[in-house]
Design a protein around this motif. Structure first.
Motif, mmCIF file in Angstrom:
data_model
loop_
_atom_site.group_PDB
_atom_site.id
_atom_site.type_symbol
_atom_site.label_atom_id
_atom_site.label_comp_id
_atom_site.label_asym_id
_atom_site.label_seq_id
_atom_site.Cartn_x
_atom_site.Cartn_y
_atom_site.Cartn_z
ATOM 1 N N ALA A 156 -8.816 -3.128 0.301
ATOM 2 C CA ALA A 156 -10.090 -3.152 -0.420
ATOM 3 C C ALA A 156 -11.264 -2.939 0.527
ATOM 4 C CB ALA A 156 -10.238 -4.479 -1.162
ATOM 5 N N LEU A 157 -11.194 -3.536 1.705
ATOM 6 C CA LEU A 157 -12.269 -3.371 2.688
ATOM 7 C C LEU A 157 -12.403 -1.901 3.091
ATOM 8 C CD1 LEU A 157 -11.583 -6.504 4.922
ATOM 9 C CD2 LEU A 157 -13.587 -6.143 3.481
ATOM 10 N N GLY A 211 -3.585 -6.331 0.818
ATOM 11 C CA GLY A 211 -4.427 -5.915 -0.304
ATOM 12 C C GLY A 211 -5.904 -6.104 -0.004
ATOM 13 N N LYS A 212 -6.230 -7.186 0.668
ATOM 14 C CA LYS A 212 -7.619 -7.459 1.052
ATOM 15 C C LYS A 212 -8.097 -6.416 2.058
ATOM 16 C CE LYS A 212 -10.485 -11.325 2.687
ATOM 17 N NZ LYS A 212 -10.444 -12.735 3.165
ATOM 18 N N ALA A 213 -7.236 -6.087 3.023
ATOM 19 C CA ALA A 213 -7.589 -5.071 4.022
ATOM 20 C C ALA A 213 -7.776 -3.710 3.365
ATOM 21 C CB ALA A 213 -6.504 -5.010 5.101
ATOM 22 N N ALA A 218 -0.872 -10.153 -0.005
ATOM 23 C CA ALA A 218 -2.253 -10.423 -0.427
ATOM 24 C C ALA A 218 -3.250 -10.022 0.647
ATOM 25 C CB ALA A 218 -2.402 -11.904 -0.760
ATOM 26 N N LEU A 219 -2.932 -10.301 1.904
ATOM 27 C CA LEU A 219 -3.840 -9.959 2.999
ATOM 28 C C LEU A 219 -3.937 -8.450 3.197
ATOM 29 C CD1 LEU A 219 -2.820 -12.754 5.532
ATOM 30 C CD2 LEU A 219 -5.020 -12.537 4.368
ATOM 31 N N VAL A 251 -10.517 -9.897 7.249
ATOM 32 C CA VAL A 251 -9.302 -10.129 6.457
ATOM 33 C C VAL A 251 -8.840 -11.577 6.570
ATOM 34 C CG1 VAL A 251 -6.867 -9.513 6.162
ATOM 35 C CG2 VAL A 251 -8.546 -7.730 6.648
ATOM 36 N N GLU A 263 1.939 -13.998 1.012
ATOM 37 C CA GLU A 263 0.691 -14.108 1.770
ATOM 38 C C GLU A 263 0.346 -12.780 2.435
ATOM 39 O OE1 GLU A 263 -1.019 -16.302 5.820
ATOM 40 O OE2 GLU A 263 0.944 -16.847 5.013
ATOM 41 N N GLN A 267 -13.872 0.160 0.260
ATOM 42 C CA GLN A 267 -15.299 -0.096 0.081
ATOM 43 C C GLN A 267 -16.129 0.429 1.249
ATOM 44 O OE1 GLN A 267 -15.377 -4.342 -0.431
ATOM 45 N NE2 GLN A 267 -14.030 -4.247 -2.223
ATOM 46 N N CYS A 324 0.850 -1.200 0.000
ATOM 47 C CA CYS A 324 0.000 0.000 0.000
ATOM 48 C C CYS A 324 0.885 1.250 0.000
ATOM 49 C CB CYS A 324 -0.912 -0.020 1.230
ATOM 50 S SG CYS A 324 -2.082 1.344 1.311
#
Length: 201
Positions: free
Chosen positions: A112-113, A108-110, A105-106, A75, A102, A116, A34
């Motif tokens: 996106a949350l 990145g998921k956080a 990727a996590l 996440v 890993e 959104q 990020c």
């Protein structure tokens, strides 16, 4: 080059020698995943912000480092329990870090949350209230000697009482339990909840 908060530089420099490389690597990975993450200090520990909310945080302790996502359950997935503030348990060396792929990727998921606007899920309400927990003997005895602490404890709902009790009985050594008992009575006398340090984000 990401914008870095000098307070986090100082935090890492002031951490134990074993913790410094762990904190440094975590910081670098967060910024790699990020690039626009903003650094700050919350609750006396380094936090990374993204899209107007907390992304993750890290903290150094005497024998381990913790790294956790603000939206841990979302996440990491259901069933992955948080270890205190950490999402990956207690890390004592760089080898304890999850694989970089890993972790990227996590994060990145956080991200996106946050982008959104997803909120941290609230605790589920129990269908029937649990009865107030019974204070262990040593806590009950200490409360009898301190009226202010006893009044606070009695006024707390069962869940807040249980936080103190679970913290106390979770001590593995007698000296640790004694320290926690003294700390609990002090905080209760001041009208504080068990996790008062982490409240009021």
């Amino acid at each position: 080059m990401p914008s870095q908060d000098p307070r986090i530089d100082a935090y890492i420099a002031g951490a134990a020698p074993f913790a410094q490389p762990i904190l440094g690597k975590l910081r670098a990975i967060v910024h790699e995943a990020c690039p626009g993450a903003e650094e700050t200090i919350k609750w006396s520990m380094p936090c990374f912000m993204h899209a107007g909310g907390i992304l993750c945080s890290m903290a150094a302790f005497k024998q381990h480092v913790s790294f956790g996502f603000w939206k841990h359950a979302l996440v990491m997935g259901e069933g992955v329990e948080r270890d205190g503030m950490g999402s990956f348990g207690r890390m004592a060396s760089v080898k304890d870090l999850p694989a970089k792929k890993e972790l990227l990727a996590l994060i990145g998921k956080a991200m996106a949350l946050n982008e959104q606007g997803v909120k941290t899920p609230g605790a589920r309400k129990a269908t029937s209230p649990r009865p107030p927990p019974a204070a262990p003997d040593d806590l009950a005895a200490a409360l009898r000697k301190n009226k202010a602490a006893a009044a606070t404890f009695k006024a707390f709902p069962p869940g807040q009482q249980r936080e103190y009790i679970d913290w106390l009985v979770g001590a593995k050594r007698e000296d640790t339990r004694a320290k926690r008992l003294a700390q609990a009575v002090e905080w209760l006398a001041e009208g504080k909840r068990r996790n008062w340090k982490y409240e009021n984000c």
